[in-house]
Design a protein around this motif. Structure first.
Motif, PDB file in Angstrom:
ATOM      1  N   ARG A 306       0.735  -1.208   0.190  1.00 49.48           N
ATOM      2  CA  ARG A 306      -0.023   0.067  -0.018  1.00 49.48           C
ATOM      3  C   ARG A 306       0.846   1.196   0.133  1.00 49.48           C
ATOM      4  N   TRP A 307       0.479   2.350  -0.650  1.00 44.18           N
ATOM      5  CA  TRP A 307       1.248   3.530  -0.581  1.00 44.18           C
ATOM      6  C   TRP A 307       0.113   4.594  -1.020  1.00 44.18           C
ATOM      7  N   GLY A 308       0.835   5.935  -0.858  1.00 47.36           N
ATOM      8  CA  GLY A 308       0.017   7.173  -1.100  1.00 47.36           C
ATOM      9  C   GLY A 308      -0.494   7.975   0.334  1.00 47.36           C
ATOM     10  N   ASP A 309      -0.073   7.486   1.237  1.00 49.12           N
ATOM     11  CA  ASP A 309      -0.422   7.945   2.637  1.00 49.12           C
ATOM     12  C   ASP A 309       0.701   8.649   3.043  1.00 49.12           C
ATOM     13  N   ARG A 310       0.671  10.125   3.577  1.00 48.95           N
ATOM     14  CA  ARG A 310       1.579  10.760   4.183  1.00 48.95           C
ATOM     15  C   ARG A 310       2.209  10.473   5.243  1.00 48.95           C
ATOM     16  N   CYS A 311       1.225   9.897   6.304  1.00 48.14           N
ATOM     17  CA  CYS A 311       1.878   9.484   7.717  1.00 48.14           C
ATOM     18  C   CYS A 311       2.452   8.240   7.766  1.00 48.14           C
ATOM     19  N   GLY A 312       2.169   7.379   7.014  1.00 52.29           N
ATOM     20  CA  GLY A 312       2.710   5.914   7.134  1.00 52.29           C
ATOM     21  C   GLY A 312       1.787   5.192   7.620  1.00 52.29           C
ATOM     22  N   ARG A 313       0.320   5.498   8.023  1.00 56.85           N
ATOM     23  CA  ARG A 313      -0.408   4.661   8.510  1.00 56.85           C
ATOM     24  C   ARG A 313      -0.705   3.474   7.985  1.00 56.85           C
ATOM     25  N   TRP A 314      -0.736   3.632   6.545  1.00 62.60           N
ATOM     26  CA  TRP A 314      -1.134   2.373   5.759  1.00 62.60           C
ATOM     27  C   TRP A 314       0.041   1.738   5.108  1.00 62.60           C
TER      28      TRP A 314
ATOM     29  N   ARG B 160      15.283   1.164  13.294  1.00 60.28           N
ATOM     30  CA  ARG B 160      14.053   0.862  12.762  1.00 60.28           C
ATOM     31  C   ARG B 160      13.439   2.033  11.972  1.00 60.28           C
ATOM     32  N   PRO B 161      13.246   1.967  10.700  1.00 60.94           N
ATOM     33  CA  PRO B 161      12.667   2.975   9.882  1.00 60.94           C
ATOM     34  C   PRO B 161      11.420   3.715  10.540  1.00 60.94           C
ATOM     35  N   GLY B 162      11.560   5.029  10.616  1.00 58.02           N
ATOM     36  CA  GLY B 162      10.489   5.816  11.030  1.00 58.02           C
ATOM     37  C   GLY B 162      10.545   6.301  12.421  1.00 58.02           C
ATOM     38  N   ALA B 163      11.403   5.281  13.172  1.00 62.24           N
ATOM     39  CA  ALA B 163      11.521   5.624  14.615  1.00 62.24           C
ATOM     40  C   ALA B 163      12.012   7.169  15.031  1.00 62.24           C
ATOM     41  N   ALA B 164      12.812   7.804  14.447  1.00 57.99           N
ATOM     42  CA  ALA B 164      12.966   8.993  14.866  1.00 57.99           C
ATOM     43  C   ALA B 164      11.721   9.934  14.375  1.00 57.99           C
ATOM     44  N   ASP B 165      11.134   9.760  13.348  1.00 62.90           N
ATOM     45  CA  ASP B 165      10.106  10.525  13.265  1.00 62.90           C
ATOM     46  C   ASP B 165       8.918  10.395  14.030  1.00 62.90           C
ATOM     47  N   THR B 216       8.681  27.464   2.508  1.00 66.39           N
ATOM     48  CA  THR B 216       9.011  25.946   2.009  1.00 66.39           C
ATOM     49  C   THR B 216       9.594  25.118   2.729  1.00 66.39           C
ATOM     50  N   LEU B 217      10.663  25.743   3.471  1.00 63.69           N
ATOM     51  CA  LEU B 217      11.765  24.868   4.271  1.00 63.69           C
ATOM     52  C   LEU B 217      11.045  24.445   5.456  1.00 63.69           C
ATOM     53  N   LEU B 218      10.115  25.378   6.202  1.00 74.83           N
ATOM     54  CA  LEU B 218       9.510  24.797   7.387  1.00 74.83           C
ATOM     55  C   LEU B 218       8.286  24.183   7.305  1.00 74.83           C
ATOM     56  N   GLU B 219       7.651  24.307   6.171  1.00 77.33           N
ATOM     57  CA  GLU B 219       6.323  23.680   6.184  1.00 77.33           C
ATOM     58  C   GLU B 219       6.277  22.238   5.584  1.00 77.33           C
ATOM     59  N   PRO B 220       6.193  21.059   6.211  1.00 79.78           N
ATOM     60  CA  PRO B 220       6.321  19.876   5.580  1.00 79.78           C
ATOM     61  C   PRO B 220       5.419  19.683   4.462  1.00 79.78           C
ATOM     62  N   PHE B 221       4.098  20.018   4.588  1.00 81.27           N
ATOM     63  CA  PHE B 221       3.001  19.968   4.018  1.00 81.27           C
ATOM     64  C   PHE B 221       3.207  20.492   2.507  1.00 81.27           C
ATOM     65  N   VAL B 222       4.241  21.606   2.393  1.00 80.34           N
ATOM     66  CA  VAL B 222       4.469  22.289   1.271  1.00 80.34           C
ATOM     67  C   VAL B 222       5.788  21.460   0.499  1.00 80.34           C
ATOM     68  N   ASN B 223       6.691  21.188   1.417  1.00 75.73           N
ATOM     69  CA  ASN B 223       7.871  20.412   0.909  1.00 75.73           C
ATOM     70  C   ASN B 223       7.779  19.005   1.051  1.00 75.73           C
ATOM     71  N   LEU B 224       6.310  18.655   1.009  1.00 76.32           N
ATOM     72  CA  LEU B 224       6.063  17.226   0.820  1.00 76.32           C
ATOM     73  C   LEU B 224       7.189  16.252   1.807  1.00 76.32           C
ATOM     74  N   ASP B 225       7.263  16.707   2.893  1.00 76.96           N
ATOM     75  CA  ASP B 225       8.074  16.177   4.019  1.00 76.96           C
ATOM     76  C   ASP B 225       9.244  15.882   3.406  1.00 76.96           C
ATOM     77  N   LEU B 226      10.013  16.718   3.002  1.00 78.45           N
ATOM     78  CA  LEU B 226      11.316  16.831   2.307  1.00 78.45           C
ATOM     79  C   LEU B 226      12.501  16.129   3.253  1.00 78.45           C
ATOM     80  N   MET B 227      12.402  16.832   4.512  1.00 83.78           N
ATOM     81  CA  MET B 227      13.657  16.281   5.434  1.00 83.78           C
ATOM     82  C   MET B 227      13.317  15.064   5.807  1.00 83.78           C
ATOM     83  N   GLN B 228      12.263  14.118   5.975  1.00 85.26           N
ATOM     84  CA  GLN B 228      11.937  13.037   6.100  1.00 85.26           C
ATOM     85  C   GLN B 228      12.423  12.009   5.067  1.00 85.26           C
ATOM     86  N   ARG B 229      11.925  12.647   3.973  1.00 88.14           N
ATOM     87  CA  ARG B 229      12.545  11.859   2.689  1.00 88.14           C
ATOM     88  C   ARG B 229      13.860  11.560   2.483  1.00 88.14           C
ATOM     89  N   LEU B 230      14.649  12.901   2.838  1.00 86.60           N
ATOM     90  CA  LEU B 230      16.215  12.777   2.604  1.00 86.60           C
ATOM     91  C   LEU B 230      16.676  11.904   3.888  1.00 86.60           C
TER      92      LEU B 230
END
Lengths: 323, 362
Positions: A306-314, B160-165, B216-230
């Motif tokens: 599954r993908w497409g969610d922002r938060c990782g819930r799915w 574990r992936p996602g632990a820091a977030d 754009t730097l501070l708002e994750p909704f706009v930068n599509l969670d860039l910091m997490q992606r990187l």
């Protein structure tokens, strides 16, 4: 003999290549994606299944905008972006290549290769699809000429007319005006090619160090009018490699070869993909106001991903069938 | 009076701390979502830059919850942010949504106007109380900076992936409740959550500096969670702008001691961009220079589509890149929420940076 399968699922076309250990292309299949990436992967693999040695596949790589979906379905060993894949193919197959001009269906790229064969710099078109294959397709359709003949007609032009190239809408308006004025079709098509090349270089070429050898690849490289327009503007020779249309897939195959060293087992799920019942579904998550559209890939009622969610819930949730 | 303010990443935590400490009634707009975006795009001028559209969306959603007064920062110089409050007020007036705007601008010349606006919020409270509340909000912003920096270093190394977030989200939640319990104990608990994240300290990571326009730097909704992606791509991020530093620079005129100041950054930009161009154009160039001097692997510049100061910076950056040998990737962000294009560019950039280190290639 070991073989490697490369798959490039793009917005407009999907390409499949089978290469041998030396990187020679044994078989290449080109299909239109038609907005159905899952079906087209099944079709493409089925087409290769007719001639391929089924036991020989030692690695699979996928690339293109549909790379994750394709990779999941075929069991890819490598899932990589198009820029890395294109650069891998060109650096390996075209000695001395330093600049790649790549124009596909929805996007265009400029890749600078270092003398050592790695990517030194790249740019991709951002907010506008003017100057990509889709626009050429659309204009050819409007003028009632097959896209395959576009280039040859453009080459007949004596003096290309000037067409605005900044925006697809501006370009179309200009073309219609010039047609109404009575300019010939070859002159207008050649003018369009030059406009698209200007647009490409203005957008992607700024600040980039374009050096010989310049290689032009992607679906649009088949258009001789575009190639000539690049040569006129850049004032240097532009090479179109024999497998220019499938370089992405070829790169994916070569990356798979590099990844699956001796003793490594491929994740390839076999050539009988077409007989399996893959489905994609989509639902809106109501967890918050983002209302993410979650995509779910299933095979015989088992959820594969599954993908497409922002938060990782799915996407991070454990996969349970029928969720 | 029910106060609201625009969202910008986790800015709301420190603003809410400040207003709560004053006992001022606050209506926090829901965090920015696609609904906010749809509202903003529908009612804001088409040619406006994205942050303005999201502000309008935030205000409409806050008004639905009963807010009647907006407080926001102002700006000056050749960037459209200087007119945000006025344009936004006009848009809301046209819609028949009555929100009063209190614009807090850095004092230029007479401080009386600013004092008057602060007084409108603080009522009869003593200046001592007001200063205490502002200080609290600022301390929380500084704490959030530290937590974010820590998360940026943990992400590429987490086991574990996602632990820091997850830890960061929980830590921010603790800080959001800090006004009642006090910032220091909350911060200790919040930091402990991040320290508990298991990491592989020896794992090789890339180091990338992220520069550009502040929203754009501070708002994750706009930068599509860039910091997490990187982070997920194995990149340790350094940023040119943090909230607390920005508040110090923007509202306290850089007077608060012991904080990384933008003056050094602007000085670093001088060989390439000799004067103020509005927004953070100069800081973008200066930060890229400093990141290059620190031998980071690369720089990513973020800007909202049509952002003038950052467009100026964008065309200066190739010279910085060439002189200091640091690759630069520019990402233009607008209302698209599809992330395929972003993923491709980031993956290709990361592949290239590993290639520069003599790593993977075909």
């Amino acid at each position: 003999m070991k073989t490697y399968l490369g798959i490039d699922v793009g917005s407009v076309s999907a390409n499949f290549v089978l290469v041998d250990e030396a990187g020679e292309v044994l078989e290449a299949v080109y299909l239109r994606t038609r907005g159905r990436p899952l079906e087209v992967v099944q079709e493409g693999v089925a087409a290769l299944a007719k001639t391929a040695d089924h036991g020989a596949v030692a690695g699979v790589g996928t690339t293109g905008s549909g790379r994750v979906l394709a990779g999941l379905v075929v069991g890819a060993d490598v899932v990589r972006n198009e820029i890395t894949a294109h650069a891998a193919a060109t650096a390996r197959l075209i000695p001395g290549a330093r600049t790649i001009l790549e124009i596909g269906g929805q996007d265009s790229k400029l890749i600078i290769i270092s003398p050592g064969g790695t990517v030194a710099d790249f740019a991709m078109n951002t907010v506008c699809a003017a100057g990509t294959g889709s626009f050429l397709d659309q204009q050819a359709a409007r003028l009632g000429i097959p896209i395959e003949e576009f280039g040859a007609i453009a080459l007949e032009a004596q003096t290309p007319v000037r067409i605005a190239g900044r925006c697809a809408v501006f370009a179309e308006t200009d073309m219609i005006h010039k047609q109404a004025m009575g300019y010939g079709l070859p002159e207008i098509l050649a003018g369009l090619c030059e406009a698209l090349v200007r647009n490409y270089l203005n957008n992607l070429g700024k600040g980039k160090d374009i050096r010989d050898k310049v290689v032009f690849q992607g679906g649009v490289a088949a258009n001789a009018g575009m190639r000539r327009a690049f040569e006129r503007v850049l004032k240097r020779a532009v090479h179109v490699p024999p497998h220019h249309g499938v370089m992405g897939a070829l790169g994916a195959a070569l990356l798979a070869r590099a990844q699956t060293g001796p003793g490594a087992r491929t994740g390839f799920k076999g050539f009988d993909l077409a007989n399996r019942d893959y489905r994609t579904g989509c639902f809106n998550c109501n967890g918050c106001a983002n209302q993410c559209e979650v995509v779910e890939i299933t095979q015989a009622s088992t959820v594969l991903a599954r993908w497409g969610d922002r938060c990782g819930r799915w996407s991070r949730a454990p996969l349970v069938s029928g969720a | 009076m029910r106060l609201t303010f625009p969202h910008m990443g986790n800015l709301w935590i420190s603003v809410k701390t400040m207003l709560d400490s004053l006992g001022a009634p606050v209506v926090c707009a829901p965090l920015t979502t696609r609904r906010t975006l749809s509202l903003g795009v529908r009612y804001a001028p088409e040619g406006a830059c994205l942050p303005l559209k999201l502000n309008v969306g935030n205000f409409l959603e806050a008004a639905e919850l009963g807010a009647d007064t907006v407080i926001m920062a102002g700006g000056c110089g050749p960037c459209r942010f200087g007119y945000y409050a006025q344009v936004e007020q006009a848009v809301l007036d046209d819609l028949g949504v009555s929100l009063r705007f209190l614009v807090l601008e850095p004092p230029e010349g007479s401080a009386r106007e600013l004092v008057g606006r602060i007084r409108a919020i603080t009522d009869a409270r003593s200046w001592w109380q007001v200063l205490g509340a502002v200080r609290r909000g600022f301390v929380v912003a500084r704490c959030l900076d530290v937590l974010e920096r820590r998360a940026q270093s943990l992400r590429p190394r987490e086991v574990r992936p996602g632990a820091a977030d997850q830890a960061l989200a929980a830590a921010e939640k603790i800080m959001a409740g800090a006004w009642s319990s006090g910032a220091a104990p909350a911060f200790r608990r919040a930091r402990a959550l991040l320290e508990a994240v298991a990491i592989e300290p020896e794992r090789p990571v890339l180091r990338v500096g992220v520069v550009g326009e502040i929203f754009t730097l501070l708002e994750p909704f706009v930068n599509l969670d860039l910091m997490q992606r990187l982070g997920r791509l194995g990149v340790e991020v350094s940023r040119s702008i943090y909230l607390g530093e920005w508040i110090n620079e923007h509202l306290f005129l850089g007077l608060y001691p012991g904080i990384h100041s933008a003056r050094g950054v602007r000085k670093a930009s001088l060989p390439y961009l000799g004067h103020f161009v509005g927004g953070h154009g100069q800081e973008t160039v200066g930060s890229a220079v400093l990141f290059g001097e620190k031998k980071l692997d690369g720089v990513i510049q973020l800007l909202p589509f049509t952002c003038m100061p950052e467009i100026v910076a964008q065309h200066v950056l190739p010279s910085v890149s060439r002189d200091l040998g640091i690759p630069v990737l520019t990402l233009v962000l607008d209302e698209q929420t599809g992330d395929a294009g972003l993923t491709t560019r980031l993956e290709a950039f990361v592949d290239m940076l590993w290639g520069n280190r003599g790593g993977i290639c075909a």
